[in-house]
Write an enzyme that holds these catalytic residues in place. Sequence first.
Site, mmCIF file in Angstrom:
data_model
loop_
_atom_site.group_PDB
_atom_site.id
_atom_site.type_symbol
_atom_site.label_atom_id
_atom_site.label_comp_id
_atom_site.label_asym_id
_atom_site.label_seq_id
_atom_site.Cartn_x
_atom_site.Cartn_y
_atom_site.Cartn_z
ATOM 1 N NE ARG A 176 34.134 32.505 32.874
ATOM 2 C CZ ARG A 176 35.460 32.576 32.881
ATOM 3 N NH1 ARG A 176 36.171 31.766 32.132
ATOM 4 N NH2 ARG A 176 36.065 33.456 33.634
ATOM 5 C CG ASN A 194 29.299 42.717 34.367
ATOM 6 O OD1 ASN A 194 28.579 43.664 34.645
ATOM 7 N ND2 ASN A 194 30.583 42.853 34.109
ATOM 8 N NE ARG A 196 37.795 43.028 37.871
ATOM 9 C CZ ARG A 196 38.123 41.749 38.056
ATOM 10 N NH1 ARG A 196 38.324 41.293 39.254
ATOM 11 N NH2 ARG A 196 38.228 40.938 37.021
ATOM 12 C CG ASP A 232 39.520 37.543 36.971
ATOM 13 O OD1 ASP A 232 39.074 38.652 37.311
ATOM 14 O OD2 ASP A 232 40.447 37.385 36.170
ATOM 15 C CG ASP A 233 33.972 34.244 36.473
ATOM 16 O OD1 ASP A 233 35.134 34.225 35.995
ATOM 17 O OD2 ASP A 233 32.953 34.336 35.771
ATOM 18 C CG ASP A 234 38.750 32.327 35.414
ATOM 19 O OD1 ASP A 234 39.037 33.322 36.120
ATOM 20 O OD2 ASP A 234 39.120 32.199 34.240
ATOM 21 C CD GLU A 247 39.030 44.843 34.799
ATOM 22 O OE1 GLU A 247 39.383 45.021 33.619
ATOM 23 O OE2 GLU A 247 38.970 43.703 35.321
ATOM 24 C CG ASP A 248 43.524 44.362 34.900
ATOM 25 O OD1 ASP A 248 43.423 45.193 33.971
ATOM 26 O OD2 ASP A 248 43.793 43.170 34.701
#
Lengths: 885, 885
Positions: free
Chosen positions: B636, B661, B692, B708-710, B798-799
């Site tokens: 993205r 990734n 991450r 996050d990237d967003d 994962e979080d």
Amino acid sequence: RSSPLLDAYEDFSAMRAGDLKMRIEEMVRIKSTVSVELRELESRRQKLQSDISQYNQKIEELKQELLREQTELERLKISVEQAQVAQREAVQRNTPDLALPRSLLPNTLPRKSNPITGGMAASCEMHNCFNHSRCSLTSGFPVYLYDPDEHSVQRKGYDIDGFLKTTLKQTLGYNAHIVKDPKHACIYLVLVGEALLEQDLLRNNRYAAQEAEHQQPSTPTLENDCPVDMEKLYSLPYWGGDGRNHVLLNLARRDLTSHRTNPLYRQNTMRAIVVQSAFEREQFRPGYDLIVPPILGPPGGDVWQECAEMVPARRKYLLTYQGELRPKQSSLNPLDAFILEHLADMAKGATQDQFVLQFQCVPATEQQEGDSLPDWTLCGSDSSRRQLLKDSTFSLILPPLNGRVSSTLMLARIYEALRSGAVPVILGADELRLPYAETVDWRRTALLLPKARITELHFLLRAVQDADLLLLRRQGRLIWERYLSSVQATVDTVIASLRDRLGIPPRPVPSVIAQSVFNSTFIPLKSDPPVGLDTEPEESLGPIEPPYPSPAFRRNYTILRMQAKEAWNDWLDPFYLYPQLPFDPALPSEAKFMGSHTGFRPIGKGLGGAGKEFGESLGGNYPREQFTIVMLTYEREQVLMDSLGRLYGLPYLHKVVVVWNSPKPPLDDLRWPDIGVPVAVLRAPRNSLNNRFLPFDVIETEAVLSVDDDAHLRHDEILFGFRVWREHRDRVVGFPGRYHAWDLGNPNGQWHYNSNYSCELSMVLTGAAFVHKYYLYLYTYHLPQAIRDKVDEYMNCEDIAMNFLVSHITRKPPVKVTSRWTFRCPGCPVSLSEDDTHFQERHKCINFFSRVFGYTPLLNTQYRADSILFKTRIPHDKQKCFKYI
Amino acid sequence: RSSPLLDAYEDFSAMRAGDLKMRIEEMVRIKSTVSVELRELESRRQKLQSDISQYNQKIEELKQELLREQTELERLKISVEQAQVAQREAVQRNTPDLALPRSLLPNTLPRKSNPITGGMAASCEMHNCFNHSRCSLTSGFPVYLYDPDEHSVQRKGYDIDGFLKTTLKQTLGYNAHIVKDPKHACIYLVLVGEALLEQDLLRNNRYAAQEAEHQQPSTPTLENDCPVDMEKLYSLPYWGGDGRNHVLLNLARRDLTSHRTNPLYRQNTMRAIVVQSAFEREQFRPGYDLIVPPILGPPGGDVWQECAEMVPARRKYLLTYQGELRPKQSSLNPLDAFILEHLADMAKGATQDQFVLQFQCVPATEQQEGDSLPDWTLCGSDSSRRQLLKDSTFSLILPPLNGRVSSTLMLARIYEALRSGAVPVILGADELRLPYAETVDWRRTALLLPKARITELHFLLRAVQDADLLLLRRQGRLIWERYLSSVQATVDTVIASLRDRLGIPPRPVPSVIAQSVFNSTFIPLKSDPPVGLDTEPEESLGPIEPPYPSPAFRRNYTILRMQAKEAWNDWLDPFYLYPQLPFDPALPSEAKFMGSHTGFRPIGKGLGGAGKEFGESLGGNYPREQFTIVMLTYEREQVLMDSLGRLYGLPYLHKVVVVWNSPKPPLDDLRWPDIGVPVAVLRAPRNSLNNRFLPFDVIETEAVLSVDDDAHLRHDEILFGFRVWREHRDRVVGFPGRYHAWDLGNPNGQWHYNSNYSCELSMVLTGAAFVHKYYLYLYTYHLPQAIRDKVDEYMNCEDIAMNFLVSHITRKPPVKVTSRWTFRCPGCPVSLSEDDTHFQERHKCINFFSRVFGYTPLLNTQYRADSILFKTRIPHDKQKCFKYI
């Protein structure tokens, strides 16, 4: 209706004058009609408006009432539900609650057994030489002391210092384990030393000493100068043939050097436990005998004046040592000689670090040395050594010669180093035995090094960062204060060590017995519950439950079994059993749904949620509980009654304890509001702000909300504070935030108390804060007396003292909750806190308390706690946690 | 002007019609004039208004710019000031920073010394038998292994199990201390056992076993059946005459009963350290030899499947025991006989508690017993015992007979009890030596009782509350997992124990070497710094400083010296040295003004404050630091570029690490915004959400903001989060709160993941949260592989795994900051988290992770952190901490 008509008459230009007149007349007529009509209309409008507003008002009132009724109903429903859950729990409960342990005591004297040989005695351990049957887990560990005046075990020509005898008896008198009846005792204490030659004892007395000098001292020869008469020992009335459960106390104080510091060496002490400073390697029985440092301090009381400040971390000298090998003819082995050589090189080396490493006393210290054991003596006087240690970052400790595992001189050196905050560097620690090694974690307070690491010593000392250095120093001071500093500390620690070894819980901490201000026959007048409280928001904050005191003494037999390390080294209080601790563990989150339901009130029964579900249940990680409000009051009866009245209907409130600080009892005709929970009005011993923190027996919950009598907190604020406290049971959790600021103008460094709005805080005032009941015990029994005295002197600062105490124990800042900054009621008379003297005193308090603690324990925090959905935009069908906070 | 004139013409009624007409005409004329005039005025007014609004707009723009410039200037000033302070500090600094320790190694083989006698060997301690000179503090503790295939020390007829030889070599290969060159080694490992008779070894092989049965076994007599050939031992190439620094590993696995488990008894092992399970009382040298349990587990890898669930606290049986005294002819002493009798009575007693106490194996267990030492054997099979232990709250452990201090069978029993969560109750613990007793605190995981307490046993077991029980069980499982469970665990623990004893720091934890997605010659295109960011409030949030990585490895030589107890028993990781720990201590608050200034940035230089003063300095209890943003991205690119751009000018940001990734590298013509700090774009090993949390070497700060990237966070939010994290360095501190809810509908008990608005939380998602870099190491190296595999399987959770891990280590909930609930950028494409599969997976993750951990480590919290003056009404001349939060 009239407008179009008038419009028609308006085009004057197109009309004739005759018409015009008529029309104008008509217009005038119309005008007056219209005017009347208008007036009528206006009056009707006003009438209608007033009607409407009246109706609206009524409707609003009805709505309010409905809401109140609904809330009340809701509350009742929750309360009923909670009561049902509690009832079910009560029925289901199988495991009985633990209570304060009852003592189960032996009731016979030790029976006579056969004596054992010295060889057998040398392999004594608890399992083969100690009689556990006199010491049941529930016995409370009863200790009997042979009165040293009645049961002397000294040889002729020797006696025990009067100071020692007297203070020992006195300090043991304060120890909760002491019993008078030898039939009940688990262990029997015998004071065997330090025994001095009577001529030495006389030296204390100047005149007697002069007289003695003229006589030829009849120095006993090495063979016959054991000060202890073993036959006298064996014939002690409860010796039982083999000295089972006997503890021989040989406490050094004045004689640190002679071989008489270890009079029991090569004597057959049978099954008795030996407690002293000096031990030969083959003599010491690990896990049986006990090493205690010499008693160099006062009988008891405050000792903080003896200590040096902890900060700055780095002092003038990196490492110091002053000592001299005695007797002079002693010779060093090659390794020890190398060590001295290396140290001398190090001190001379090209480095910015400064050392004082003297292996000859300058000026030479006069000392008898005929009967000394080879060891490193202390140089100079107590005060000269203290001066140097105060300037030393680290203090070198060399082990005694000839492979002894412990010597009185070495322990005296450790004692002095810890007292002055010079971190001990114990070279050869792996060949030694350290005092109380079963319980005290020496790695946290000293650097323990094998002799082989001497060449790496300088490197290692440089590698210790400031934070670690201060940690070591702080821990050293705590160990010193609690376990070594005074006769009281030593005696308590010896008893606690033996108790710990047997796995018996300590005695419960004493509560302060509450005394009502009312005499037993008087029944105070009640007023009706207050109505229409403006302070109460229309929301259901929780169930109104029957009283539920916090379960107490549930960990009697586990806490010191599992958490002995913490008790001895973190909380530094293995001396008492507390009903609860703020550090008690939480269960994993699923346990409350699987097998350990009792007491838990999960939000939404486990589904979680906000609004109604949240209000109904306490949730969190701990079972349900209630809190006690403690209010200190002094001659402001109406303010107090108003404050009490506002507590009506407060969920989770267990009791209100009013500490009546005035010597005048309340007026008989004073009407006390009936708020649904008991209000205990207690007589204060005297007018003191310290009374705010007395651990009264009537406080039956862990959570204590301390509030001023004029505090004005809303119910939702109190309950949110309670919920946050339940997550931080070890901290002060409350509303008014304050901080300590560094006075930049003062070159010596000074703290200022500051109550300005600030984004960093370090205190939360106890005028409106939750604290754990544990801290009331600590405040009353553990805090140095000087602090409570200062509080009385200024009639101020008790809240600062509590913040110091809690941050000292936890090394954490307090937690501020919600945006509320002040809590005074709007109409109340201006309180003390406004005037300048008050502030000046508070500056002084911070600086004085810091001196007493040796550092400033306060820590900073930059956030406050709000409810999770406070000021959050959420969809309309969702509810918040609280309406206003 | 025209109004009074018109008024004069209005009284129509009093006029004549002629006049009227004229006047009306005049009125008409006036009217038209006025109309024109009005029109003109109106147009002028409009003109003026538009002018004014234009001017206003311009002024507003200028003001804005001014403000921006001022803020920028302010920021620059602060930055300059901060830079000056930093420079001064750099100049003043005297103590050199510690870095990762460099190894200082010996470079010779051990010299030949004279052998020592068995008598001397019996009194070996570290200070008289060990050569420290091969093991400098900076050596990193190099360990050499004699290859067991090349250097056999067994007698003829004996050999070591192939499994043991192979796995030992293999697992040691993973140990960071192993060196190939014997010249460098500090210690030398020799595998001496377990040595089995070759005929027993053959039994493993079914065919060979059948063959062997036909032969008459030539059972060696007791005299000559020591499996170890001492002469072979003495002639090991680096034995050096006396076995200095040699460690004899005798690891039990298949033979738990025979006297061959202790083959070195009464042999002269000289200065070598003996590591095994069974020790006679006079044989064991405390502080020298090491007791290790038998190796009953797999070579390494995940072991959680072996264990039982921890909850419920109370299981079917209160106490169980299954064992039989072998050899049959062994006889009990009276105390032991009484104990058995009492236990039998207890089991039969009138109580609700259930017991299984069997002192005869039913069905009888077949067992060779000719050469067994008198001890309590295990009954049944591993799986039958496991079945019973899984249902046992407590498991009784009886000591071996004849006063031995440790036996292989007893340790096997402890091993099995801990594995299944049955809390060991060790009777006669005071007569025993427990494994790794120098480092592992057994009081926290077992009940240790003298035999004399047998009559109080039942009472004591009943007195243990659920919370303590679960604490004991959890600690037991951790000890088992980390130190006992596998060959790897045992080998690592033996080496760490010896290392700890020598005071040498462990090896540094390995970082993951970052690899850029760009090849070394490629320079990515840059875009100008973004302008006019809407996300940036006009306030100065902190100085823009030069990069300042967190100081690393400053406690190399202190942490395991002072905090060994914590490292072994709380963090359960004595195996590695970490650059920093989230538990590192803070200094007292005055230290930063007295001697330990370096790095501290007190608010208002110590005076405290809000607004500007607060924005300028980090304050708090820890020195200044910066943070790293780690962003995981997957195809993205524009979303990523926007997110990166928004970070321009963010104070305290040290670096951005983008984990790429996607297997496709970024397009060459992609323009990367220049945001003033380095952006490292790293190639991911493969597309995994676990990336991450890779502990990359390029992450040089303790604080890691995982986003996050967003993610769309404002600068003020990030910086407030950073400040709160600095107070809770051991916790997850961030924005999106979630919780685990109990599924009431499911009778078996199940957790549900829940992202609704709620007043109680238990997770903070790592899509926008700060975590300590330490947890990245733990996530990558310590978490059971099964969890990372599940994350890869679902591409999810994962979080949740990170929240489990942190709460598991700390037993604390996360901290949610500010009212922000979501963090997605408004325009970004809807992310994964919306669809139902995503939620279903997250439910499953929570339940699966709970199984792996053995319990659910998540804990609840009911508050969030806001800045101290958020929504507080303060006087107009005062400033808040932040404008909007």
